[in-house]
Design an enzyme around this catalytic site. Sequence first.
Site, mmCIF file in Angstrom:
data_model
loop_
_atom_site.group_PDB
_atom_site.id
_atom_site.type_symbol
_atom_site.label_atom_id
_atom_site.label_comp_id
_atom_site.label_asym_id
_atom_site.label_seq_id
_atom_site.Cartn_x
_atom_site.Cartn_y
_atom_site.Cartn_z
ATOM 1 N N LYS A 53 66.068 -9.013 -9.008
ATOM 2 C CA LYS A 53 67.335 -9.709 -8.775
ATOM 3 C C LYS A 53 67.094 -11.204 -8.567
ATOM 4 O O LYS A 53 67.810 -12.043 -9.120
ATOM 5 C CB LYS A 53 68.063 -9.096 -7.568
ATOM 6 C CG LYS A 53 68.650 -7.729 -7.892
ATOM 7 C CD LYS A 53 69.117 -6.971 -6.653
ATOM 8 C CE LYS A 53 69.538 -5.552 -7.038
ATOM 9 N NZ LYS A 53 69.808 -4.685 -5.901
ATOM 10 N N GLN A 97 69.761 -5.249 0.504
ATOM 11 C CA GLN A 97 69.200 -4.146 -0.278
ATOM 12 C C GLN A 97 69.232 -2.846 0.529
ATOM 13 O O GLN A 97 68.776 -2.787 1.664
ATOM 14 C CB GLN A 97 67.757 -4.484 -0.684
ATOM 15 C CG GLN A 97 67.121 -3.468 -1.607
ATOM 16 C CD GLN A 97 67.808 -3.375 -2.965
ATOM 17 O OE1 GLN A 97 68.138 -4.376 -3.583
ATOM 18 N NE2 GLN A 97 68.045 -2.155 -3.429
ATOM 19 N N ASP A 120 78.267 -7.300 -3.939
ATOM 20 C CA ASP A 120 77.928 -5.912 -4.264
ATOM 21 C C ASP A 120 79.198 -5.059 -4.338
ATOM 22 O O ASP A 120 79.167 -3.950 -4.870
ATOM 23 C CB ASP A 120 76.998 -5.334 -3.183
ATOM 24 C CG ASP A 120 75.605 -5.067 -3.709
ATOM 25 O OD1 ASP A 120 75.444 -5.020 -4.945
ATOM 26 O OD2 ASP A 120 74.692 -4.888 -2.892
#
Length: 283
Positions: A53, A97, A120
Amino acid sequence: MPAQLIDGTALSRQVRERVAQRAAALASRGHRPGLAVVLVGEDPASQVYVRNKVKACHEAGLHSVFEQHPATLTESDLLARIGALNENPAVHGILVQMPLPAHINPHRVIEAISPRKDVDGYSVLSAGELLTGLPGFRPCTPYGCMALITSTGIDLRGKHAVVIGRSNTVGKPMALLLLQANATVTICHSATPNLAQHARQADVLVAAVGRRNTVTADMVKPGAVVIDVGINRNDAGKLCGDVDFAAVAEIAGHITPVPGGVGPMTIAMLLSNTIEAAERAAA
Ligand code: NAP
């Protein structure tokens, strides 16, 4: 293989090029888009995801802040870090994460992220926006699946879509996005009897289970669009999805491979959400 391959690597490159153009346009107006990536603990798979990422950010001209914390970080310390990132004007998106260590409540952490930076799309607010059809950040994996489906040229209006899996991050938002695109949607899960019978009705079949060979050739309608979200390993240790790719590719009209299908699109849509957040902040 009669099915056409849906090339997620190629499509993700197009999305990332568009993100890079938007980042350059923002930079020319004095705004530098930025994503904060927060990792707690040393889970090897998470470390790979996070590295990919951060790398994708840099390639698209986005600035990234990478925070790695030990697995012993307390929940209140993590919430304080998120508070600081919420206040940081150089950060437009925040990604924590998952999974987090067991002593940290992931819901509290997700809800602590500013809605303006929830790239997200996991917060209750973002989920509500999706449910009610309001604009907002869509969870990256199902958002990427929609782009893959659209790339086939299929008009979803009136089509039957079957989603296998009902997680908050993949299955449920996937079903809502398909519904919004006017498909008739069936959601299957571990308590669904006759999975094969449902799957065979699908013009669009999305498998998001995490168990290889969940979808076999006899479960697929000829010509269907098959999207394989699963990430598993076969007996040889190689990456594979939830779909028996070789056999299903003989029946389906379009199919995504694993790797090279949904995976690259997930990262591309994260960048897309981040540039969107930066553009809103600069408006
Ligand atoms: P998850 O939270 O474990 O959810 C799996 C879903 O599959 C659950 O809803 C479960 O049903 C259902 N299921 C399990 N066994 C089943 C069966 N035999 N028949 C029908 N449904 C069954 O997983 P997830 O986070 O949604 O992820 C799913 C897969 O996608 C995993 O392999 C994950 O690694 C992968 N993934 C890939 C990407 C990517 O970028 N490529 C991103 C995210 C996830 P219940 O709800 O009844 O338990």
